[in-house]
Design a protein around this motif. Structure first.
Motif, mmCIF file in Angstrom:
data_model
loop_
_atom_site.group_PDB
_atom_site.id
_atom_site.type_symbol
_atom_site.label_atom_id
_atom_site.label_comp_id
_atom_site.label_asym_id
_atom_site.label_seq_id
_atom_site.Cartn_x
_atom_site.Cartn_y
_atom_site.Cartn_z
ATOM 1 N N ASN A 73 0.808 -1.224 0.000
ATOM 2 C CA ASN A 73 0.000 0.000 0.000
ATOM 3 C C ASN A 73 0.841 1.274 0.000
ATOM 4 O O ASN A 73 0.306 2.375 0.152
ATOM 5 C CB ASN A 73 -0.962 0.016 1.188
ATOM 6 N N ASN A 279 -5.546 -3.051 6.293
ATOM 7 C CA ASN A 279 -5.104 -1.733 5.828
ATOM 8 C C ASN A 279 -4.193 -1.822 4.609
ATOM 9 O O ASN A 279 -3.680 -0.797 4.138
ATOM 10 C CB ASN A 279 -4.361 -0.999 6.948
ATOM 11 N N GLY A 280 -3.952 -3.028 4.130
ATOM 12 C CA GLY A 280 -3.046 -3.181 2.998
ATOM 13 C C GLY A 280 -1.583 -3.160 3.389
ATOM 14 O O GLY A 280 -0.706 -3.026 2.518
ATOM 15 N N ASP A 281 -1.300 -3.298 4.698
ATOM 16 C CA ASP A 281 0.101 -3.335 5.156
ATOM 17 C C ASP A 281 0.648 -4.743 4.933
ATOM 18 O O ASP A 281 0.921 -5.496 5.864
ATOM 19 C CB ASP A 281 0.189 -2.982 6.645
#
Length: 304
Positions: A73, A279-281
């Motif tokens: 991300n 969160n796309g981490d």
């Protein structure tokens, strides 16, 4: 104090190994032709981040290169994480077919780690029926990075983190293997005020064989937020979830995976993971292992 701690650390695995000698001699009195040992519960010494029950064979050495790129991300400007990376280099050597030692160095926090693994039990059937494989693991990780306000380490002793694990696995059939890893980690000096010195966690992992040379692997590390009313770690840290594939090509094993942890050793992915899948981490990474044999009398293989 450091000298005493190190002696106790390395004496632990040695003492356990010696204590099992009489038991193993008794078990080995059975006719080996009537005992079928399970091979290749996992392909390599790692499932993804964490260790598997497998050990390097006697007089064999694994050279392992591990990479973790930046977060997906982070956007196109960072080539979705591929513009940055962390690396770990390691050597692992089999002293016997049951006992191995390893040494690694991570660019993340410039951490040096050394460990010992001892295969206590091997899953088998026939005259000697053992339902699971059990391997004991102990490690010492030394943070060698420069002290900062966010990383207030000052002495060599304060920089040490010790991890002790019992790796318990079962190969259910030719395709499915599962492992549980009860873990205790001790930090001489915790990084955050809410971090406990002692951390208790449970690893859960497995693989599902897809083809003769490939498998799908998954791994999850659960660390309770509190134990007996005591907070274990700062709320910013999360549990680690990793998914990936193993690809075996002769003397090499490639492990390709996605994980929310940048760290590649226990002190990092158990106690310092901040990424969240929601969160796309997510970090793309890989492990490459190459085996070298120093035993000219025979060829060692874990099988697949």
């Amino acid at each position: 104090m450091l000298k005493t701690t190190s002696v106790l650390f390395f004496s632990l695995i040695t003492s356990v190994a010696l204590a099992q000698t009489d038991l193993m001699k008794q078990l080995e009195q059975a006719d080996d032709s009537t005992v079928q040992y399970v091979a290749a519960t996992f392909k390599g010494t790692r499932i993804i981040n964490g260790h598997s029950i497998e050990t390097v064979g006697k007089n064999n050495m694994d050279f392992i290169i591990s990479h973790r790129f930046g977060a997906i991300n982070s956007g196109a400007g960072n080539f979705f994480g591929l513009d940055e990376s962390q690396i770990r280099l390691a050597l692992e050597y089999g002293l016997t077919d049951r006992l191995m030692v390893g040494l690694g160095r991570s660019s993340y926090q410039k951490t040096i780690d050394l460990f010992v693994k001892y295969r206590l039990l091997r899953q088998s059937s026939g005259l000697r029926n053992v339902p699971v494989s059990v391997t004991l693991f102990a490690s010492d990780a030394h943070n060698a990075s420069t002290s900062t306000p966010d990383l207030p380490f000052y002495t060599i002793t304060q920089r040490q983190t010790y991890t002790f694990q019992a790796l318990i696995a079962r190969k259910f059939n030719e395709k499915l293997s599962l492992q549980l890893t009860p873990t205790v980690m001790h930090r001489n000096l915790a990084q955050k005020p809410l971090d406990a010195n002692n951390v208790y966690a449970l690893g859960m992992g497995g693989r599902y064989k897809l083809t003769k040379r490939t498998s799908f692997n998954a791994e999850y590390w659960y660390t309770p937020k509190t134990i007996g009313g005591t907070t274990q770690r700062d709320p910013q840290y999360t549990n680690t979830l990793s998914l990936g594939f193993d690809i075996e090509t002769g003397g090499h094993v490639f492990q390709l995976h996605l994980t929310n942890s940048r760290g590649m050793i226990e002190k990092q992915f158990l106690g310092q993971t901040t990424g969240k899948w929601s969160n796309g981490d997510i970090f793309y990474g890989f492990n490459v292992a190459r085996t070298f044999s120093f035993d000219k009398s025979k060829k060692h293989s874990n099988g697949y």
